[in-house]
Each structure stands twice: as structure tokens, then as C-alpha cells.
Design a protein around this motif. Structure first.
Motif, PDB file in Angstrom:
ATOM      1  N   ARG A   1     -10.201 -26.746  15.060  1.00 43.09           N
ATOM      2  CA  ARG A   1      -9.034 -26.552  14.165  1.00 43.09           C
ATOM      3  C   ARG A   1      -8.544 -27.783  13.430  1.00 43.09           C
ATOM      4  NH1 ARG A   1     -10.060 -21.335  14.043  1.00 43.09           N
ATOM      5  NH2 ARG A   1      -9.280 -20.131  15.801  1.00 43.09           N
TER       6      ARG A   1
ATOM      7  N   ASN B   1     -14.165 -23.958   9.373  1.00 42.65           N
ATOM      8  CA  ASN B   1     -13.089 -23.154   8.765  1.00 42.65           C
ATOM      9  C   ASN B   1     -11.713 -23.733   9.113  1.00 42.65           C
ATOM     10  OD1 ASN B   1     -13.499 -22.286  11.452  1.00 42.65           O
ATOM     11  ND2 ASN B   1     -12.777 -20.218  11.045  1.00 42.65           N
TER      12      ASN B   1
ATOM     13  N   GLN C   1     -14.236 -11.490  16.254  1.00 44.31           N
ATOM     14  CA  GLN C   1     -15.184 -11.091  15.210  1.00 44.31           C
ATOM     15  C   GLN C   1     -16.450 -11.931  15.309  1.00 44.31           C
ATOM     16  OE1 GLN C   1     -11.357  -9.953  12.486  1.00 44.31           O
ATOM     17  NE2 GLN C   1     -12.567 -11.680  11.810  1.00 44.31           N
TER      18      GLN C   1
ATOM     19  N   HIS D   1      -5.729 -19.484  19.133  1.00 41.60           N
ATOM     20  CA  HIS D   1      -4.627 -19.057  18.256  1.00 41.60           C
ATOM     21  C   HIS D   1      -3.359 -19.032  19.097  1.00 41.60           C
ATOM     22  CE1 HIS D   1      -7.363 -17.800  15.076  1.00 41.60           C
ATOM     23  NE2 HIS D   1      -8.071 -17.127  15.955  1.00 41.60           N
TER      24      HIS D   1
HETATM   25  O1  DOR Z   1     -12.886 -14.010  15.979  1.00 42.30           O
HETATM   26  C1  DOR Z   1     -13.164 -14.979  15.290  1.00 42.30           C
HETATM   27  N1  DOR Z   1     -12.392 -16.072  15.245  1.00 42.30           N
HETATM   28  N2  DOR Z   1     -14.286 -14.924  14.552  1.00 42.30           N
HETATM   29  C2  DOR Z   1     -14.558 -15.851  13.625  1.00 42.30           C
HETATM   30  O2  DOR Z   1     -15.512 -15.689  12.911  1.00 42.30           O
HETATM   31  C3  DOR Z   1     -13.677 -17.018  13.428  1.00 42.30           C
HETATM   32  C4  DOR Z   1     -12.843 -17.261  14.612  1.00 42.30           C
HETATM   33  C5  DOR Z   1     -11.662 -18.164  14.305  1.00 42.30           C
HETATM   34  O3  DOR Z   1     -11.822 -19.134  13.571  1.00 42.30           O
HETATM   35  O4  DOR Z   1     -10.586 -17.898  14.837  1.00 42.30           O
END
Ligand code: DOR
Ligand code: ZN
Length: 458
Positions: free
Chosen positions: A68, A98, A287, A318
Motif C-alpha cells: 500500500r 496498485n 478478487q 483494508h
Molecule cells: O481482492 C483483491 N484485493 N483483489 C485484487 O486484485 C486487489 C486486492 C487489493 O489491492 O486490495
């Protein structure tokens, strides 16, 4: 008399993919391995660590974490992610791009590396992202030290837009020139977008609906398309987080066709079935999603047969608020995807070892040696060869324990469906380049000790 070396770890069974040596140990000088073998043949040392009869393996490599930083430090940062890594027995991590900004330019990559040098507890690399906007920067990103490249084929957390097929072909040509590997978040964007919209219109909003909105065919199709493109371009490709047997079988067919395609799966796909969405709700939302029992059984078969190369976590922290932990069965479209995994990946895999589903040797190959090979870090990482980095993970394969309270974990945010799960096996001690960074519950290493792994370009 010969001079004493810096460190000897003794009283352990040393396990590598090649086999195991009981009553053994390792000797370290200047952060590198100088001897591995039976205890009575090892040199004198300034410092000794008694491994208590446990198992010592080459340091575990997790080449898929979302740490992050930069920009999303409210979720996690290099310090907290690598603190969790050390506590989980992981000696090398590779961070995902990301972030904010996304790692799509050399200066962003340098920023990410600088932050890691300043605060990491274990060694690290970083992936650079490829989008429609930065194809011409691929050589510069390689020169700036990217461990490899990533393309998001399906939109996910971070909203990095997927490039078009022509752009992907061009990206493959350019990445091939660098010698690096190109990994994919492999979900067909049109399929998942269609079902998400349809489900929302139909008022389907339970956690299991999220899982079903991203069906297995979205993964399988994306894998098959990328294998076809790699067959054409000669690029080396990788499939992150393969969640299904259907996807893994597509990888196997690609390997049979001679394509240089590697793949990883994650502990959660091997441990849980989609029933977890009904039991734990959006806490387990991720995901790609967790699949049904048939897909899981076929994924296991692929892991056993070798079509799945590696284990990685997809550690994705998260906040409680973003994960909606107060209302885990609330509207799934309001919850975010992803959860932490760095401190449960070894326990999960050792529990499978305890159950006889794979051997210690097979585990260490998939969780250390193979990821290091796939990402160009071998044998510096992922081996116990003399002259390479003295990275060791010491595990107690018999320790029974339960993750009673997720806040015992070391990440900034610790939501995980593994809370409440029981394991057989745990990392006891983590050694990075000859320094003990974690020992029996305590992270004892210094923030900033971890350093960037220089990757070879094959
Ligand atoms: O569930 C997910 N979380 N799939 C992803 O592709 C990205 C990841 C995230 O960055 O939280
Ligand atoms: Zn991920």
C-alpha cells in the motif's frame, strides 16, 4: 585454529526441495551462507541460535503482497507489511503496484524502493504496472529495477484500467525484450462487469453473490487468451492468484504447448470453499473469489501435479470500515475485496503438510525456491547454497494454535477470514541475511534493515 564465523543455527532438520538432513545446521558469515550440514561439521561461531529441534528451510518468498505504500498508508505501509512478513516467517516480499500513485513510471518505482529501504524489516522487490499509457516506459521501468511487470485484465481494487488486446500484445513484445516476466490479474473484464451490473439490477447483494458475479470462466478465458498471446510473442508470463481448477488446468495446457507460463495460488483458495461467504460474509470477499468444492479439488490436483508453481498470499489489507466488519452480511457491493495473509500463510501450508496433503520438501519448493526462480531471485533467494543470502525460516511443524484474535497480527489492519481458524505449524524464527528479525513472538529486527533484491535479467 580457524576463525569463528558470525552465526551458526544448529539443532534443526534442514529441509530443501532436494530432501532433509536431521541434526543439522547452517553457518553464516557476512550475511551469506558458508556451510550447511551436520552439526558436528559446522565451524565455531560468535553467535549461535539453537533451533530447538525444529525445521529450517530457505527463507519463504511471498511474491504477491499489497503493502500500500506510497499513498495508501492508512491501510498498510512497508514497515507494517514487512513487520507482518517477519512475524509470519517470510524473508522476501514483492509489492504490488496498485498504490497511489500507481507504479507506472521509474520515479514512482524509485519512490517505492526508497520508502522500502527506509523502513522494511525483510528484503523486497516491486512490480511495475503496464497500462495503455506507459508501454514506451517498459525498458526504463526494467532499468529502474522492477522485479517484473503486472497487467490488470479485470478491474479490481485500485481501478487500474485494463489495456486493450493490441496493447497487451505490444506489452508482451516489449517485456520479452527486457527478459523479465509479465504477470496478470486474470479476470475477463467484460464478463465480471456484466454480471456485477446484472446482479445489482436483480437486487442480488449477498456476499456469495459477489463471488458468483466473477465466475470461473472469467478466469479461465483470461488465462487462455494470455497463453495464446504469449505463444505468439514468446513472452514469459505469470498468472497471479489462480483461484480455480479450471484456471489451473488452462495453465497446464499452456505449459504442455511449450509456453513459459508460471502460476501461483493462495492459501485461501486451498483452505476455504465458497461456503465461507455464507459463514464469514464480506470478511472473505476477495478478487478473484473463493470457489466451490469441485473447483478447489481440481486446484489441489494442479498444485500436486506441478501446474501451479508457487504459493503467494495476495496480502491485501483494508480498514474495518472498508471491509464492513460491523455488518459482514450487509450489501456486498458496499464492501471492499481483499484481506491480510502474511502471518497465516505458513501455518496454512504446514497444516496441509500435517494432513499429508504435501511433503515439507514440496511445500518449501512452492513457497521459497520456485517463486525465487520465477522472479529471477534464485539462488540468492530461495536456496541454501553456499555463497547466497543467509535467509532462513525456522518452523515448528507440530505447534497447534488458533488465531483467536486478529489484532494479534502485525499489520495496520488485520481483517482476515482466518480469524478463528486452527492450525498445526508456525514460524518460530526468521533470519534475513544472517540477522534474526523475528523470534518466538517478537519482531526483533530493525525497521530499515530490509533491502531491495537485485533481480537478474535472464
Ligand atoms: O481482492 C483483491 N484485493 N483483489 C485484487 O486484485 C486487489 C486486492 C487489493 O489491492 O486490495
Ligand atoms: Zn493482489
Amino acid at each position: 585454529m580457524t576463525r569463528a564465523v558470525d552465526l551458526v543455527v544448529s539443532n534443526c532438520t534442514v529441509v530443501t526441495p532436494a530432501g532433509r538432513v536431521p541434526d543439522a545446521g547452517v553457518a553464516v558469515e557476512d550475511g551469506t551462507i558458508v556451510a550447511v550440514g551436520q552439526a558436528d561439521r559446522l565451524p565455531e561461531a560468535d553467535r549461535t541460535v539453537d533451533a530447538g529441534g525444529n525445521v529450517l528451510v530457505p527463507g519463504i518468498v511471498d511474491a504477491h503482497i499489497h503493502n500500500r505504500e506510497p499513498g495508501l498508508e492508512y491501510k498498510e505501509d512497508w514497515e507494517s507489511a514487512t513487520r507482518a512478513a517477519a512475524a509470519g516467517g517470510v524473508t522476501t516480499v514483492v509489492g504490488m503496484p496498485n498504490t497511489d500513485p500507481v507504479i507506472d513510471r521509474p520515479d514512482h518505482l524509485e519512490l517505492k524502493f526508497d520508502r522500502g529501504e527506509a523502513s522494511a524489516h525483510v528484503d523486497f522487490g516491486t512490480f511495475a504496472v503496464i497500462t495503455s499509457e506507459n508501454l514506451e516506459r517498459i525498458p526504463a521501468l526494467e532499468e529502474a529495477g522492477a522485479t517484473g511487470f503486472k497487467i490488470f485484465l479485470g478491474s479490481t481494487v485500485g481501478d487500474v484500467p485494463p489495456p486493450g488486446d493490441g496493447e497487451i500484445l505490444e506489452a508482451m513484445e516489449r517485456v520479452r525484450e527486457t527478459g523479465k516476466r509479465l504477470g496478470f490479474h486474470e479476470e475477463n473484464d467484460e464478463i465480471i462487469d456484466h454480471y456485477e451490473r446484472t446482479f445489482k439490477e436483480q437486487g442480488k447483494n449477498e456476499p456469495i453473490d459477489h463471488a458468483h458475479s466473477r465466475p470461473v470462466i472469467a478466469e479461465r478465458e483470461a488465462i487462455e487468451r494470455m497463453i495464446t498471446f504469449a505463444e505468439e510473442t514468446g513472452a514469459k508470463i505469470h498468472m497471479y492468484h489462480v483461484s480455480s481448477g479450471s484456471g489451473a488446468e488452462a495453465v497446464a495446457r499452456g505449459k504442455e504447448r511449450g509456453v513459459d507460463v508460471t502460476a501461483e495460488t493462495c492459501p485461501h483458495y486451498l483452505w476455504f470453499t465458497e461456503d465461507v461467504m455464507r459463514e464469514k460474509g464480506n470478511v472473505a470477499r476477495i478478487q478473484p473469489p473463493i470457489r466451490d468444492a469441485d473447483e478447489q479439488a481440481r486446484l489441489w490436483a494442479a498444485l500436486e501435479s506441478g501446474s501451479i508453481d508457487c504459493i503467494a498470499t495476495d496480502h491485501a489489507p483494508h480498514t474495518d470500515e472498508e471491509k464492513k466488519v460491523d455488518d459482514p452480511f450487509g450489501n456486498t457491493w458496499d464492501a471492499i475485496s481483499g484481506f491480510v495473509g502474511l502471518e497465516t500463510e505458513i501455518p496454512v501450508m504446514l497444516t496441509f503438510v500435517d494432513e499429508g496433503r504435501l511433503t515439507l520438501e514440496e511445500w518449501v519448493y512452492r513457497h521459497s525456491t520456485r517463486p525465487a526462480q520465477v522472479w529471477g531471485m534464485y539462488p540468492q533467494k530461495g536456496s541454501l547454497q553456499v555463497g547466497t543470502d543467509a535467509d532462513f525460516t525456522i518452523v515448528d511443524p507440530d505447534r497447534e494454535w488458533t488465531l483467536e484474535d486478529r489484532t494479534d497480527l502485525h499489520s495496520k489492519n488485520c481483517v482476515t477470514p482466518f480469524e478463528g481458524e486452527s492450525f498445526v505449524g508456525k514460524a518460530t524464527t526468521t533470519v534475513v541475511r544472517g540477522e534474526v528479525v523475528y523470534d518466538e513472538g517478537d519482531v526483533v529486527g530493525e525497521s530499515g534493515y530490509g533491502t531491495r533484491v537485485d533481480v537478474e535479467t535472464a
